[in-house]
Design an enzyme around this catalytic site. Structure first.
Site, mmCIF file in Angstrom:
data_model
loop_
_atom_site.group_PDB
_atom_site.id
_atom_site.type_symbol
_atom_site.label_atom_id
_atom_site.label_comp_id
_atom_site.label_asym_id
_atom_site.label_seq_id
_atom_site.Cartn_x
_atom_site.Cartn_y
_atom_site.Cartn_z
ATOM 1 N N ASN A 23 3.191 -11.288 13.879
ATOM 2 C CA ASN A 23 2.824 -9.884 13.663
ATOM 3 C C ASN A 23 2.886 -9.047 14.937
ATOM 4 O OD1 ASN A 23 2.566 -10.428 11.004
ATOM 5 N ND2 ASN A 23 0.321 -10.410 10.948
ATOM 6 N N ARG A 91 7.264 -6.933 3.616
ATOM 7 C CA ARG A 91 6.720 -5.577 3.651
ATOM 8 C C ARG A 91 6.782 -4.952 5.037
ATOM 9 N NH1 ARG A 91 3.751 -4.064 -0.330
ATOM 10 N NH2 ARG A 91 2.703 -2.622 1.063
ATOM 11 N N ILE A 327 -10.738 -6.183 3.254
ATOM 12 C CA ILE A 327 -9.500 -5.477 3.603
ATOM 13 C C ILE A 327 -8.557 -5.388 2.398
ATOM 14 C CG2 ILE A 327 -7.532 -5.389 5.207
ATOM 15 C CD1 ILE A 327 -10.231 -5.134 6.641
ATOM 16 N N ARG A 397 7.290 -18.353 6.187
ATOM 17 C CA ARG A 397 7.351 -16.967 6.668
ATOM 18 C C ARG A 397 6.550 -16.806 7.949
ATOM 19 N NH1 ARG A 397 4.875 -13.077 2.867
ATOM 20 N NH2 ARG A 397 5.117 -11.922 4.796
HETATM 21 N N1 EPU Z 1 -3.682 0.840 3.317
HETATM 22 C C1 EPU Z 1 -3.591 1.974 2.537
HETATM 23 N N2 EPU Z 1 -2.608 2.880 2.817
HETATM 24 C C2 EPU Z 1 -1.719 2.706 3.855
HETATM 25 C C3 EPU Z 1 -1.816 1.558 4.653
HETATM 26 C C4 EPU Z 1 -2.821 0.641 4.362
HETATM 27 O O1 EPU Z 1 -4.354 2.161 1.597
HETATM 28 O O2 EPU Z 1 -0.851 3.576 4.049
HETATM 29 C C5 EPU Z 1 -4.726 -0.154 3.025
HETATM 30 C C6 EPU Z 1 -4.132 -1.498 2.596
HETATM 31 O O3 EPU Z 1 -3.827 -1.506 1.215
HETATM 32 C C7 EPU Z 1 -5.245 -2.455 2.968
HETATM 33 C C8 EPU Z 1 -5.806 -1.831 4.251
HETATM 34 O O4 EPU Z 1 -5.402 -0.458 4.224
HETATM 35 O O5 EPU Z 1 -6.230 -2.459 1.977
HETATM 36 C C9 EPU Z 1 -5.335 -2.446 5.549
HETATM 37 O O6 EPU Z 1 -3.944 -2.645 5.510
HETATM 38 P P1 EPU Z 1 -3.022 -2.594 6.820
HETATM 39 O O7 EPU Z 1 -2.125 -1.420 6.727
HETATM 40 O O8 EPU Z 1 -3.859 -2.733 8.044
HETATM 41 O O9 EPU Z 1 -2.154 -3.927 6.627
HETATM 42 P P2 EPU Z 1 -0.665 -4.102 7.069
HETATM 43 O O10 EPU Z 1 -0.414 -3.322 8.290
HETATM 44 O O11 EPU Z 1 0.250 -3.931 5.914
HETATM 45 C C10 EPU Z 1 -1.040 -6.099 8.741
HETATM 46 C C11 EPU Z 1 -0.555 -7.508 8.863
HETATM 47 C C12 EPU Z 1 -1.170 -8.347 7.756
HETATM 48 C C13 EPU Z 1 -2.699 -8.278 7.904
HETATM 49 C C14 EPU Z 1 -3.165 -6.824 7.875
HETATM 50 C C15 EPU Z 1 -4.653 -6.655 8.118
HETATM 51 C C16 EPU Z 1 1.629 -7.262 9.875
HETATM 52 C C17 EPU Z 1 3.097 -7.346 9.738
HETATM 53 N N3 EPU Z 1 0.904 -7.521 8.777
HETATM 54 O O12 EPU Z 1 -0.624 -5.650 7.448
HETATM 55 O O13 EPU Z 1 -0.730 -9.687 7.946
HETATM 56 O O14 EPU Z 1 -3.315 -8.997 6.868
HETATM 57 O O15 EPU Z 1 -2.456 -6.064 8.867
HETATM 58 O O16 EPU Z 1 -5.010 -7.202 9.333
HETATM 59 O O17 EPU Z 1 1.119 -6.997 10.954
HETATM 60 C C18 EPU Z 1 -0.168 -11.874 7.296
HETATM 61 O O18 EPU Z 1 0.299 -12.064 8.432
HETATM 62 O O19 EPU Z 1 -0.367 -12.821 6.470
HETATM 63 C C19 EPU Z 1 -0.518 -10.527 6.874
HETATM 64 C C20 EPU Z 1 -0.650 -10.186 5.600
#
Ligand code: EPU
Length: 418
Positions: A23, A91, A327, A397
């Site tokens: 990540n 994603r 989360i 992955r």
């Molecule tokens: N959210 C919204 N709207 C948005 C963006 C996020 O409602 O525009 C919500 C999401 O649905 C969720 C929360 O905010 O409920 C947090 O999501 P976040 O955007 O922080 O997650 P992400 O950026 O898509 C990254 C990691 C994930 C990790 C999360 C939380 C990467 C590539 N992915 O995802 O990693 O779980 O942050 O720490 O950095 C994994 O590696 O297994 C993984 C899923």
């Protein structure tokens, strides 16, 4: 399709070297789109998601090679597009949106759609780009974003978002004027990205806090030296639990204990002995596993990406543990598979009540997402008998050579064709 087979019951002993963080690598690869030329990254893990991001950059015209070093040449990027075929498998592809709009003035990126662990919308990424002056449309499943010039703005995220913060950090680096991010994510991966951007000539302050300021610059340049990727804190955390759940003792090298404080505290409360050095962690099991409660939070709180693995540990606790997932709305799919191995878990919305049992028993189980797969491997390492875990493409992955690393510390684990 491959499956993993585990014969449980061996207390793991020895040393594991932690790989570079998935990540952290993905946003760095996206950031290469901001500066034309050759970028070099070191300590990049060999993982399916990393290959997918490489293919995405190649689709746009970049040249990617991944030997000891990863080199990405963005000199001939011409097609600012992320097609559905690639985005649907990962994603994090959405991370190219910010850099493409900032550098090429337009982007066409497929909407990611739903995902096993929750809806995961990208509305906060899009709102922020709009605030910076981009025109954003949704057409035939694609986000089309255009801006002749992005302008600095004050952006208050209504929810902490990791890739949202990263996308806007990248976009704002080439925007006109200053951008202020409020309620920004504070994860170590954000700090790593800001470090890379600053090395390319960006002017970012405050990364690692919830307020980040970015003074836009006209141009960024690829750094001459290879940029090292930070260690994978979730991989490290998974192996700490592998030692604890099997009653073993493991030393992790090439890791950053300061990124794992919340987990280390919980593992100590659960009865493990943990000692840390600057880049190593020693963990030793010390009698029974104590049942304790956990709630997930954005960094520096307990990470959602460790919730499934922690639940595997708590299945063998000496009492009752309550686990609350704050989360993602649907991140308990491992619970049902764990109960197939003898765990006692009751789910109620975003809470799980885990009653510790004396032992788990091997069973055929199915991986449903990346971290759920890891929790099943952990449970299997502790279970009596044989567990076969199918659909382990999820595991590939995000965990580099997991079965090799676990075999090195004594686990009986191997891959078979289904
Ligand atoms: N959210 C919204 N709207 C948005 C963006 C996020 O409602 O525009 C919500 C999401 O649905 C969720 C929360 O905010 O409920 C947090 O999501 P976040 O955007 O922080 O997650 P992400 O950026 O898509 C990254 C990691 C994930 C990790 C999360 C939380 C990467 C590539 N992915 O995802 O990693 O779980 O942050 O720490 O950095 C994994 O590696 O297994 C993984 C899923």
């Amino acid at each position: 399709m491959d499956k993993l087979v585990v014969e449980g019951g061996v207390p793991l002993q020895g040393e594991i070297a932690v790989s570079g963080a998935k990540n952290a690598t993905l946003p760095l690869m996206a950031a290469t789109l901001l500066a034309s030329g050759q970028h070099k990254l070191s300590n990049t893990p060999r993982l399916r998601d990393i290959r997918t991001m490489g293919r995405l950059l190649e689709h746009m015209g970049a040249a990617c090679e991944h030997d000891d070093l990863m080199t990405i040449d963005t000199g001939s990027v011409q097609k600012p597009e992320a097609p559905y075929e690639l985005v649907k498998t990962m994603r994090a592809s959405v991370l190219v949106l910010g850099p493409l709009v900032a550098r090429h003035g337009c982007a066409r990126v497929s909407l990611p759609g739903g995902c096993a662990i929750g809806a995961r919308p990208i509305n906060l990424h899009l709102e922020a780009l709009k605030q910076m002056g981009a025109e954003v449309l949704l057409e035939e499943g694609y986000v089309i974003a255009r801006a002749r010039e992005l302008k600095g703005a004050t952006i208050t995220f209504e929810q902490v978002t990791v890739t949202g913060t990263e996308n806007i950090l990248m976009a704002a680096s080439l925007a006109k004027g200053a951008t202020r991010l409020v309620n920004a994510a504070r994860e170590p991966e954000i700090v790593a990205l800001a470090d890379y951007l600053n090395t390319m000539g960006a002017r970012i302050e405050g990364a690692g806090t919830s307020q980040i300021t970015i003074e836009g610059v006209r141009e960024l340049t690829p750094p001459a030296d290879p940029f090292p990727v930070i260690p994978d804190r979730i991989e490290a955390g998974t192996y700490l639990i592998a030692a604890g759940i099997t009653g073993g003792a493991i030393t992790l090298t090439h890791c950053s204990p300061e990124h794992l404080q919340a987990l280390i505290e919980k593992l100590r409360s659960a009865g493990l002995t943990i000692e840390t050095g600057p880049d190593r962690i020693q963990v030793r099991s010390n009698g029974p596993i104590r049942s304790i409660d956990v709630k997930t939070y954005p960094f520096p709180g307990f990470p959602t990406d460790m919730q499934a693995q922690f639940m595997a540990l708590m299945t063998l606790g000496d009492g009752v543990s309550f686990i609350v997932e704050q989360i993602f709305e649907n991140r308990f799919m491992h619970a049902l598979e764990l109960t197939r191995m003898g765990a006692r878990i009751e789910l109620d919305g975003r809470s799980a009540m885990v009653r510790g049992v004396k032992g788990l028993s091997g069973a055929p189980v199915m991986a449903t997402d990346l971290r759920a797969s890891a929790s099943l491997v952990l449970a299997a390492l502790a279970a009596k008998g044989i567990t076969s875990i199918s659909r382990i493409y999820h595991l590939d992955r995000g965990y580099e050579s997991m079965e090799t690393k676990l075999s090195q510390v004594g686990a009986r684990i191997w891959r078979e064709k289904e």
